[in-house]
Design an enzyme around this catalytic site. Structure first.
Site, PDB file in Angstrom:
ATOM      1  N   GLY A 167       1.099  -1.387  -0.014  1.00  0.00           N
ATOM      2  CA  GLY A 167       0.027  -0.056  -0.105  1.00  0.00           C
ATOM      3  C   GLY A 167       0.817   1.339  -0.101  1.00  0.00           C
ATOM      4  O   GLY A 167       0.430   2.280   0.003  1.00  0.00           O
ATOM      5  N   GLU A 168       2.152   1.080   0.019  1.00  0.00           N
ATOM      6  CA  GLU A 168       2.773   2.457   0.303  1.00  0.00           C
ATOM      7  C   GLU A 168       3.189   3.087  -1.152  1.00  0.00           C
ATOM      8  O   GLU A 168       3.089   2.417  -2.117  1.00  0.00           O
ATOM      9  CB  GLU A 168       4.230   2.259   0.736  1.00  0.00           C
ATOM     10  N   GLY A 169       3.124   4.520  -1.016  1.00  0.00           N
ATOM     11  CA  GLY A 169       3.189   5.217  -2.145  1.00  0.00           C
ATOM     12  C   GLY A 169       4.478   5.583  -2.603  1.00  0.00           C
ATOM     13  O   GLY A 169       5.439   5.092  -2.073  1.00  0.00           O
ATOM     14  N   ASN A 216       6.314   8.214  -3.139  1.00  0.00           N
ATOM     15  CA  ASN A 216       7.555   8.912  -2.426  1.00  0.00           C
ATOM     16  C   ASN A 216       7.850   8.388  -1.172  1.00  0.00           C
ATOM     17  O   ASN A 216       9.001   8.666  -0.529  1.00  0.00           O
ATOM     18  CB  ASN A 216       7.080  10.680  -2.274  1.00  0.00           C
ATOM     19  N   HIS A 220       2.211  22.169  -4.823  1.00  0.00           N
ATOM     20  CA  HIS A 220       1.921  21.003  -4.807  1.00  0.00           C
ATOM     21  C   HIS A 220       0.462  20.850  -4.138  1.00  0.00           C
ATOM     22  O   HIS A 220       0.424  20.960  -2.973  1.00  0.00           O
ATOM     23  CB  HIS A 220       2.847  19.974  -3.964  1.00  0.00           C
ATOM     24  N   ARG A 256      -2.282  18.374  -3.035  1.00  0.00           N
ATOM     25  CA  ARG A 256      -2.307  16.996  -3.121  1.00  0.00           C
ATOM     26  C   ARG A 256      -4.108  16.826  -2.749  1.00  0.00           C
ATOM     27  O   ARG A 256      -4.497  17.596  -2.071  1.00  0.00           O
ATOM     28  CB  ARG A 256      -1.640  16.244  -2.007  1.00  0.00           C
ATOM     29  N   ASP A 274       6.663  16.970 -12.457  1.00  0.00           N
ATOM     30  CA  ASP A 274       6.036  17.926 -11.549  1.00  0.00           C
ATOM     31  C   ASP A 274       6.971  18.420 -10.639  1.00  0.00           C
ATOM     32  O   ASP A 274       7.202  19.803 -10.046  1.00  0.00           O
ATOM     33  CB  ASP A 274       5.017  17.388 -10.991  1.00  0.00           C
ATOM     34  N   PHE A 295       5.175  13.452  -1.213  1.00  0.00           N
ATOM     35  CA  PHE A 295       5.208  14.031  -2.821  1.00  0.00           C
ATOM     36  C   PHE A 295       5.971  15.633  -2.141  1.00  0.00           C
ATOM     37  O   PHE A 295       6.966  16.081  -2.897  1.00  0.00           O
ATOM     38  CB  PHE A 295       4.145  14.136  -3.203  1.00  0.00           C
TER      39      PHE A 295
HETATM   40  C1  LIG Z   1      -2.870   9.482   2.698  1.00  0.00           C
HETATM   41  C2  LIG Z   1      -1.200   8.852   2.579  1.00  0.00           C
HETATM   42  O1  LIG Z   1      -0.761   9.728   1.352  1.00  0.00           O
HETATM   43  C3  LIG Z   1       0.433   9.339   0.723  1.00  0.00           C
HETATM   44  O2  LIG Z   1       0.419  10.262  -0.159  1.00  0.00           O
HETATM   45  P1  LIG Z   1       1.913  11.231  -0.408  1.00  0.00           P
HETATM   46  O3  LIG Z   1       2.650  11.206   0.851  1.00  0.00           O
HETATM   47  O4  LIG Z   1       1.110  12.515  -0.977  1.00  0.00           O
HETATM   48  O5  LIG Z   1       2.888  10.887  -1.745  1.00  0.00           O
HETATM   49  P2  LIG Z   1       2.799   9.845  -2.783  1.00  0.00           P
HETATM   50  O6  LIG Z   1       2.600   8.639  -1.984  1.00  0.00           O
HETATM   51  O7  LIG Z   1       3.696   9.970  -3.479  1.00  0.00           O
HETATM   52  O8  LIG Z   1       1.566  10.377  -3.541  1.00  0.00           O
HETATM   53  C4  LIG Z   1       0.699   9.419  -4.293  1.00  0.00           C
HETATM   54  C5  LIG Z   1       0.717   9.379  -5.606  1.00  0.00           C
HETATM   55  O9  LIG Z   1      -0.421  10.345  -6.176  1.00  0.00           O
HETATM   56  C6  LIG Z   1       0.204  10.950  -7.308  1.00  0.00           C
HETATM   57  N1  LIG Z   1       0.281  12.633  -7.170  1.00  0.00           N
HETATM   58  C7  LIG Z   1       0.218  13.208  -5.927  1.00  0.00           C
HETATM   59  N2  LIG Z   1       0.388  14.357  -6.170  1.00  0.00           N
HETATM   60  C8  LIG Z   1       0.631  14.219  -7.541  1.00  0.00           C
HETATM   61  C9  LIG Z   1       1.036  15.523  -8.248  1.00  0.00           C
HETATM   62  O10 LIG Z   1       1.221  16.734  -7.824  1.00  0.00           O
HETATM   63  N3  LIG Z   1       1.435  15.430  -9.595  1.00  0.00           N
HETATM   64  C10 LIG Z   1       1.285  14.119 -10.084  1.00  0.00           C
HETATM   65  N4  LIG Z   1       1.642  14.086 -11.270  1.00  0.00           N
HETATM   66  N5  LIG Z   1       1.031  12.903  -9.373  1.00  0.00           N
HETATM   67  C11 LIG Z   1       0.774  13.216  -7.969  1.00  0.00           C
HETATM   68  C12 LIG Z   1       1.527  10.109  -7.636  1.00  0.00           C
HETATM   69  O11 LIG Z   1       1.199   9.153  -8.371  1.00  0.00           O
HETATM   70  C13 LIG Z   1       2.032   9.751  -6.532  1.00  0.00           C
HETATM   71  O12 LIG Z   1       2.770   8.723  -6.550  1.00  0.00           O
HETATM   72  C14 LIG Z   1       0.107   7.979   0.327  1.00  0.00           C
HETATM   73  O13 LIG Z   1       1.467   7.439  -0.221  1.00  0.00           O
HETATM   74  C15 LIG Z   1      -0.385   6.875   1.479  1.00  0.00           C
HETATM   75  O14 LIG Z   1      -0.418   5.563   1.045  1.00  0.00           O
HETATM   76  C16 LIG Z   1      -1.430   7.559   1.839  1.00  0.00           C
HETATM   77  O15 LIG Z   1      -2.612   7.248   0.859  1.00  0.00           O
END
Ligand SMILES: C[C@@H]1O[C@H](OP(=O)(O)OP(=O)(O)OC[C@H]2O[C@@H](n3cnc4c(=O)[nH]c(N)nc43)[C@H](O)[C@@H]2O)[C@@H](O)[C@H](O)[C@@H]1O
Length: 406
Positions: A27-29, A31, A267, A269, A347, A365
């Site tokens: 489940g990890e994203g 970043n 950014h 989100r 981005d 992110f």
């Molecule tokens: C609430 C938590 O949030 C965490 O997310 P968080 O730290 O923002 O950071 P990430 O895990 O990287 O964000 C999740 C994904 O959303 C897309 N995404 C988010 N913001 C952008 C953006 O500005 N541009 C683009 N192109 N894509 C974006 C991108 O595919 C990224 O890999 C999650 O990893 C955890 O699982 C959980 O859901």
């Protein structure tokens, strides 16, 4: 082909080479996974410093639940400059590891888990081989009754098996993991550490944190795409020089004189984040208020918007920004040539070059953009900013994790 991946001048791939592979909870994203790489790369560094010739095997990308257009088995070169990673610790792509070891089984899987009984009174660094606490992802590993080998996901690659599987309860960091490997598993020539996110950074924000972070340069293809977009649409004079080799980048950058391009980097989100952290994020209307106010203060008319928001939300925000101040909004949207992870990095690299950056509360992110800006030498106040949930009031701003050089 394999040897050429590792610069022979720096690291010898001798007969005594041992491979450390890792994987992260499903489940990890994206970043957070980038952060886990840093923790494991530091484990490999520590193992090497103790005289062991470990090579880090890069876990292929794919199957991330945020990525709409799914593919599996993507090599790290899709996103990063592997040669640059290689200057921190020797790394190989998973497919090259399979080739180098002629697809022989991985000798040991270590599945990291917490202690079933919890931390106890204080957090002590420790590890113990324990019975598996069954979870869906523990049970993806199964012993094949015929071959006696272990089957598993292995990033979707076929014909990959393991000889042995063990669960280990662990509380600790990159150093604790090094001790576990050295003490209990130093005979294994290949180890896969699953649930690697269980361990923490040894020293968050220290020199080795930043060295490995600086080694994570984006691939040339993605940097070029971001740079061309920035020069063409945002500011033709916003290049920032970095040494070609991150190891030659010296302290001068910390003089913090970088100006960046004449645009505001945001950014924003949305999606699952609104559900998870809704109370810490502004509404669309509040976001528009914050951005117009900032653009006024900064005297910029262009906003680069990095977001995962659905089109309707972006349109609503755009409309508000145009109505209020005639701000121009830019987004990189070449979905034909780039996959979701690549666009995410483009981005990030564009936001990293903005005169001023504002991100979303505790989004990894946004954190990665802040780190890029530290590397690029921006003044602190242009980087560690977040969108407050109530546009009228101040809110707690992000922790300022400043870069350090050796
Ligand atoms: C609430 C938590 O949030 C965490 O997310 P968080 O730290 O923002 O950071 P990430 O895990 O990287 O964000 C999740 C994904 O959303 C897309 N995404 C988010 N913001 C952008 C953006 O500005 N541009 C683009 N192109 N894509 C974006 C991108 O595919 C990224 O890999 C999650 O990893 C955890 O699982 C959980 O859901």
């Amino acid at each position: 082909e394999f040897v050429s991946k590792v610069n022979p001048d720096e690291f010898s791939i001798a007969q005594d080479a041992k491979y450390l592979i890792y994987d992260v909870n499903f489940g990890e994203g994206f970043n957070l996974r980038r952060d886990v790489y840093m923790r494991i790369a530091n484990t490999v560094r520590l193992l090497r410093e103790s005289g062991q010739n470990y090579i880090l095997v890069l876990p292929p990308w794919g199957r991330l639940f945020h990525w709409d257009r799914q593919r599996i088995g993507l090599p790290w070169s899709t996103f990063f400059d592997v040669e640059s990673l290689n200057h921190f610790v020797p790394v190989v792509e998973f497919r090259d590891f399979l080739k180098a070891t002629s697809n022989s089984p991985i000798q040991q899987i270590l599945y990291l888990q917490h202690y079933e009984e919890g931390w106890g009174d204080e957090y002590i660094m420790k590890f113990d081989e324990r019975k598996c606490i069954q979870t869906p992802s523990t049970s993806q590993y199964r012993k094949n009754s015929k071959s006696e080998e272990w089957d598993g996901w292995f990033f979707g690659f076929k014909d990959v098996h393991a000889e042995s599987f063990k669960c280990v309860s662990i509380q600790g960091d990159s150093g604790t993991l090094k001790n576990l490997v050295l003490k209990n598993f130093s005979e294994a020539s290949s180890i896969l550490i699953d649930r690697a996110e269980t361990i923490l950074h040894e020293h968050y924000g220290d020199v080795n944190y930043w060295r490995v972070r600086r080694s994570m340069r984006y691939s040339e293809q993605l940097r070029n795409a971001a740079n061309e977009f920035r020069r063409e649409y945002l500011d033709p004079n916003s290049d920032i020089n970095l040494e070609n080799d991150w190891r030659n980048q010296k302290k001068e950058k910390s003089s913090r004189t970088t100006k960046g391009g004449e645009y505001l980097g945001v950014h924003w989100r949305r999606r699952d984040f609104v559900t998870a952290r809704g109370k810490d994020l502004p509404t669309i209307e509040e976001t528009a208020k914050i951005l117009t106010k900032l653009a006024d203060e900064l005297k910029v008319s262009k906003v680069y918007l990095a977001t995962d928001a659905i089109d309707e939300e972006v349109e609503k925000l755009e409309k508000l920004l145009v109505e209020k101040r005639k701000l121009e909004i830019f987004r990189f949207q070449n979905y034909e040539d780039f996959n979701d992870g690549q666009i995410a990095i483009i981005d990030q690299w564009i936001c990293a070059h903005a005169k001023f950056f504002i991100g979303s509360y505790e989004s990894t992110f946004s954190f990665r953009i802040q780190e890029d800006r530290e590397i690029l030498g921006f003044p602190i106040e242009t980087t560690f900013n977040r969108l407050c949930p109530n546009s009228e009031k101040q809110c707690e701003q992000p922790a300022k994790w400043k870069i350090v050089y050796n």
